[in-house]
Design an enzyme around this catalytic site. Structure first.
Site, PDB file in Angstrom:
ATOM      1  N   LYS A 197      -2.896  -0.313  13.114  1.00 15.18           N
ATOM      2  CA  LYS A 197      -2.603  -0.190  11.716  1.00 15.18           C
ATOM      3  C   LYS A 197      -0.984  -0.279  11.748  1.00 15.18           C
ATOM      4  CE  LYS A 197      -4.308  -0.640   7.722  1.00 15.18           C
ATOM      5  NZ  LYS A 197      -5.620  -1.216   7.273  1.00 15.18           N
ATOM      6  N   ASP A 242      -2.668  -5.214   3.500  1.00 13.00           N
ATOM      7  CA  ASP A 242      -3.392  -3.799   3.135  1.00 13.00           C
ATOM      8  C   ASP A 242      -2.844  -3.666   1.760  1.00 13.00           C
ATOM      9  OD1 ASP A 242      -5.598  -1.852   4.058  1.00 13.00           O
ATOM     10  OD2 ASP A 242      -3.930  -0.472   3.494  1.00 13.00           O
TER      11      ASP A 242
HETATM   12  P1  NDP Z   1      -4.238  -3.279  -3.346  1.00 19.12           P
HETATM   13  O1  NDP Z   1      -2.794  -2.763  -3.258  1.00 19.12           O
HETATM   14  O2  NDP Z   1      -4.492  -4.674  -3.507  1.00 19.12           O
HETATM   15  O3  NDP Z   1      -4.904  -2.469  -4.213  1.00 19.12           O
HETATM   16  C1  NDP Z   1      -5.251  -1.108  -4.401  1.00 19.12           C
HETATM   17  C2  NDP Z   1      -5.637  -0.603  -5.660  1.00 19.12           C
HETATM   18  O4  NDP Z   1      -5.868   0.721  -5.367  1.00 19.12           O
HETATM   19  C3  NDP Z   1      -4.594  -0.681  -6.743  1.00 19.12           C
HETATM   20  O5  NDP Z   1      -5.411  -1.147  -8.075  1.00 19.12           O
HETATM   21  C4  NDP Z   1      -3.895   0.780  -7.073  1.00 19.12           C
HETATM   22  O6  NDP Z   1      -3.469   1.010  -8.205  1.00 19.12           O
HETATM   23  C5  NDP Z   1      -5.249   1.384  -6.584  1.00 19.12           C
HETATM   24  N1  NDP Z   1      -5.049   2.804  -6.284  1.00 19.12           N
HETATM   25  C6  NDP Z   1      -4.215   3.204  -5.334  1.00 19.12           C
HETATM   26  N2  NDP Z   1      -4.505   4.754  -5.180  1.00 19.12           N
HETATM   27  C7  NDP Z   1      -5.409   4.850  -6.322  1.00 19.12           C
HETATM   28  C8  NDP Z   1      -5.739   6.149  -6.598  1.00 19.12           C
HETATM   29  N3  NDP Z   1      -5.611   7.382  -6.100  1.00 19.12           N
HETATM   30  N4  NDP Z   1      -6.991   6.003  -7.516  1.00 19.12           N
HETATM   31  C9  NDP Z   1      -6.987   4.707  -8.371  1.00 19.12           C
HETATM   32  N5  NDP Z   1      -6.853   3.793  -7.715  1.00 19.12           N
HETATM   33  C10 NDP Z   1      -5.623   3.649  -6.908  1.00 19.12           C
HETATM   34  O7  NDP Z   1      -5.083  -2.880  -2.048  1.00 19.12           O
HETATM   35  P2  NDP Z   1      -6.262  -3.511  -1.338  1.00 19.12           P
HETATM   36  O8  NDP Z   1      -7.234  -3.655  -2.642  1.00 19.12           O
HETATM   37  O9  NDP Z   1      -6.117  -4.452  -0.276  1.00 19.12           O
HETATM   38  O10 NDP Z   1      -6.818  -2.227  -0.601  1.00 19.12           O
HETATM   39  C11 NDP Z   1      -7.771  -1.145  -1.440  1.00 19.12           C
HETATM   40  C12 NDP Z   1      -8.350  -0.401  -0.151  1.00 19.12           C
HETATM   41  O11 NDP Z   1      -9.173  -1.088   0.706  1.00 19.12           O
HETATM   42  C13 NDP Z   1      -7.582   0.380   0.899  1.00 19.12           C
HETATM   43  O12 NDP Z   1      -8.112   1.702   1.253  1.00 19.12           O
HETATM   44  C14 NDP Z   1      -7.466  -0.414   2.120  1.00 19.12           C
HETATM   45  O13 NDP Z   1      -7.361   0.124   3.134  1.00 19.12           O
HETATM   46  C15 NDP Z   1      -9.030  -1.175   2.051  1.00 19.12           C
HETATM   47  N6  NDP Z   1      -9.106  -2.147   2.873  1.00 19.12           N
HETATM   48  C16 NDP Z   1      -8.380  -3.338   2.523  1.00 19.12           C
HETATM   49  C17 NDP Z   1      -8.659  -4.518   2.762  1.00 19.12           C
HETATM   50  C18 NDP Z   1      -8.024  -5.813   2.624  1.00 19.12           C
HETATM   51  O14 NDP Z   1      -8.663  -6.897   3.144  1.00 19.12           O
HETATM   52  N7  NDP Z   1      -7.122  -6.052   1.780  1.00 19.12           N
HETATM   53  C19 NDP Z   1      -9.413  -4.671   4.149  1.00 19.12           C
HETATM   54  C20 NDP Z   1     -10.289  -3.549   4.333  1.00 19.12           C
HETATM   55  C21 NDP Z   1     -10.027  -2.329   3.861  1.00 19.12           C
HETATM   56  P3  NDP Z   1      -1.799   1.044  -8.155  1.00 19.12           P
HETATM   57  O15 NDP Z   1      -1.404  -0.303  -8.754  1.00 19.12           O
HETATM   58  O16 NDP Z   1      -1.735   2.022  -9.560  1.00 19.12           O
HETATM   59  O17 NDP Z   1      -1.228   1.684  -6.808  1.00 19.12           O
END
Ligand code: NDP
Length: 445
Positions: free
Chosen positions: A125, A165
């Site tokens: 990572k 991510d």
């Molecule tokens: P993005 O950056 O696309 O989206 C993250 C989202 O989560 C945003 O809407 C963000 O809002 C929100 N967020 C962050 N912190 C918080 C919080 N404390 N409470 C509520 N919402 C929050 O990331 P991803 O969708 O890619 O990733 C999301 C999760 O999935 C992570 O844990 C990542 O490690 C995991 N993941 C992702 C993969 C992928 O293929 N993308 C694969 C496997 C796991 P804001 O805009 O306000 O920050």
């Protein structure tokens, strides 16, 4: 923990101030205690002591110049945790909360997740404490280029293949890929999540969200249930949340809530995903703007409140430790019977205990969200073969991978006497292949 307690104590001592890493290691070691009992040769060969120590940790300076000509400095990380079963593979996260402990927890989880996909990928990572929010395209580009100016020497298509991510999507991957290609003068599959025009895979953007739903669908079916007609709450509104919502709707469920780090929206009529995509993917705006387009929906400040909305199924898809024991108790009280983790480690240990004690069908992250990295593995395959598969072909491979992950995880849980404990099943099934590979490759490794 009995046999492995000393391993955990050593991790805490050797990695002070890294609570998320401790949390991830503890959960895995607790599940692996019966494996240690059954395989004394693994204990003797120090497999458990070695698997909790990264093979390599790289920390570097990332200087860049903002639009006002001011020099900014961020910190970059790449933790190459384990390469026993394949080249290192794992995403890059850009978020102000990133530090070495967060990257280590994510890299550690990635070892077992990648093993579960059945594809040959080791665990890694990376990331930076850079905050992409509010930055111009040019600032993002300059930062990504500077980040790659150091990272390029540590990665390669047969060495380490990063992906996206939190905070790293197609735009950031594109800027990093362009810089890698310029430095190396090579067009290789060194990053996944690339644009379709230059070696990306169809279905990669959808893969984690879709995969989560495919996994949970299997878990529900095993209990005679389905998504059809169910009310679903999903946290986050990024890549994973958006495509989890899309697949949930396709499976006949109604998603009523989404969030970002400021607050959440509740739309009793069901979330209109076209509006969310417009706000988040095109305008890069905030989820609060949804209510301008749908006045009957409500927006509430504070993201945690989302777990108070009554639902049948909850899918945390935002970030680590976003759902604690109180949230879990509220969900259970309101009738929630299934929880699938789209984010990495979104539920605290207390929350997981409440779910398992209340017979909630619980899909742990390293199995339930493995669809993203599995499809990254398929992108690597297509790059090596110099061809690209159709959306349907990748989607059907993704679906069958998620079905096999569920089958392997549930059979490992049953084999070790805890048939409904998919947390234990995922940790054991993921560990077994890596442990066998490490054992075969000798102790110098
Ligand atoms: P993005 O950056 O696309 O989206 C993250 C989202 O989560 C945003 O809407 C963000 O809002 C929100 N967020 C962050 N912190 C918080 C919080 N404390 N409470 C509520 N919402 C929050 O990331 P991803 O969708 O890619 O990733 C999301 C999760 O999935 C992570 O844990 C990542 O490690 C995991 N993941 C992702 C993969 C992928 O293929 N993308 C694969 C496997 C796991 P804001 O805009 O306000 O920050």
């Amino acid at each position: 923990m009995k046999i492995l307690a000393g391993v955990y104590e050593q991790v805490v001592k050797r990695n002070p101030g890294e609570p998320e890493f401790h949390q991830a290691v503890k959960e895995v070691l607790e599940s692996l205690e019966p494996v240690a009992e059954k395989h004394p040769e693994y204990v003797k060969a120090g497999i458990f002591d070695r698997i909790v120590e990264p093979e390599r940790q790289i920390i570097f300076r990332v200087p860049w110049v903002d639009d006002n000509g001011v020099v900014r400095v961020n910190r970059g990380f790449r933790v190459q945790f384990n390469s026993a079963i394949g080249p290192y593979k794992g995403g890059i996260r850009f978020h102000p909360s990133v530090n070495l402990g967060i990257i280590k927890f994510l890299g550690f989880e990635q070892i077992f997740k990648n093993s579960l996909t059945t594809l040959p990928m080791g665990g890694a990572k990376g990331g930076s404490d850079f905050d992409p929010k509010g930055k111009s395209d040019m600032e993002i580009m300059r930062f990504c280029q500077s980040f790659m100016l150091e990272l390029y020497r540590h990665i390669g298509p047969d060495t380490d293949v990063p992906a996206g991510d939190i905070g790293v999507g197609a735009r950031e991957i594109g800027y990093m890929y362009g810089m890698y290609k310029k430095i190396r003068n090579e067009f290789t599959g060194v990053l996944t999540g690339k644009g379709i025009e230059y070696g990306g895979s169809l279905t990669r953007p959808e893969a984690t969200g879709y995969g989560l739903l495919y996994f949970m669908d299997e878990a529900l079916k095993a209990k005679g249930k389905s998504f059809e007609g169910k009310t679903v709450v999903i946290s986050g509104s990024g890549n994973v949340a958006i495509y989890a919502t899309e697949k949930a709707h396709q499976l006949g469920a109604k998603v009523v809530a989404l969030s970002d780090s400021n607050g959440y929206i509740y739309d009793k009529d069901g979330i209109n995903l076209d509006t969310v995509k417009l706000i988040k993917l095109v305008q890069r705006g905030r989820i609060s703007e949804y209510v301008k387009y749908h006045p009957t929906a409500v927006y509430k400040e504070g993201c945690r409140g989302i777990w108070t909305i009554p639902c049948d199924i909850a899918l945390p898809c935002a970030t680590q430790n976003e759902l604690d024991g109180n949230d879990a108790a509220t969900l259970v009280k309101n009738g929630c019977f299934a929880v699938g983790e789209g984010a990495n480690m979104p539920s605290t240990p207390e929350a997981i205990e409440i779910f398992l004690n209340n017979k909630v069908i619980f899909g742990p992250a390293k199995a339930a969200n493995a669809g993203g990295v599995a499809t990254s593995g398929l992108e690597m395959t297509q790059n090596s073969m110099r061809l690209s598969w159709t959306f349907e072909e990748v989607d059907s491979r993704l679906k069958s991978i998620m079905q096999s992950i569920y089958a392997n995880v549930s059979s490992a849980a049953a084999e070790y006497g805890a048939p409904d404990n998919l947390v234990m099943g995922a940790n054991i099934a993921g560990f077994k292949k890596v442990a066998a590979a490490m054992y075969a490759q000798g102790i110098a490794y």
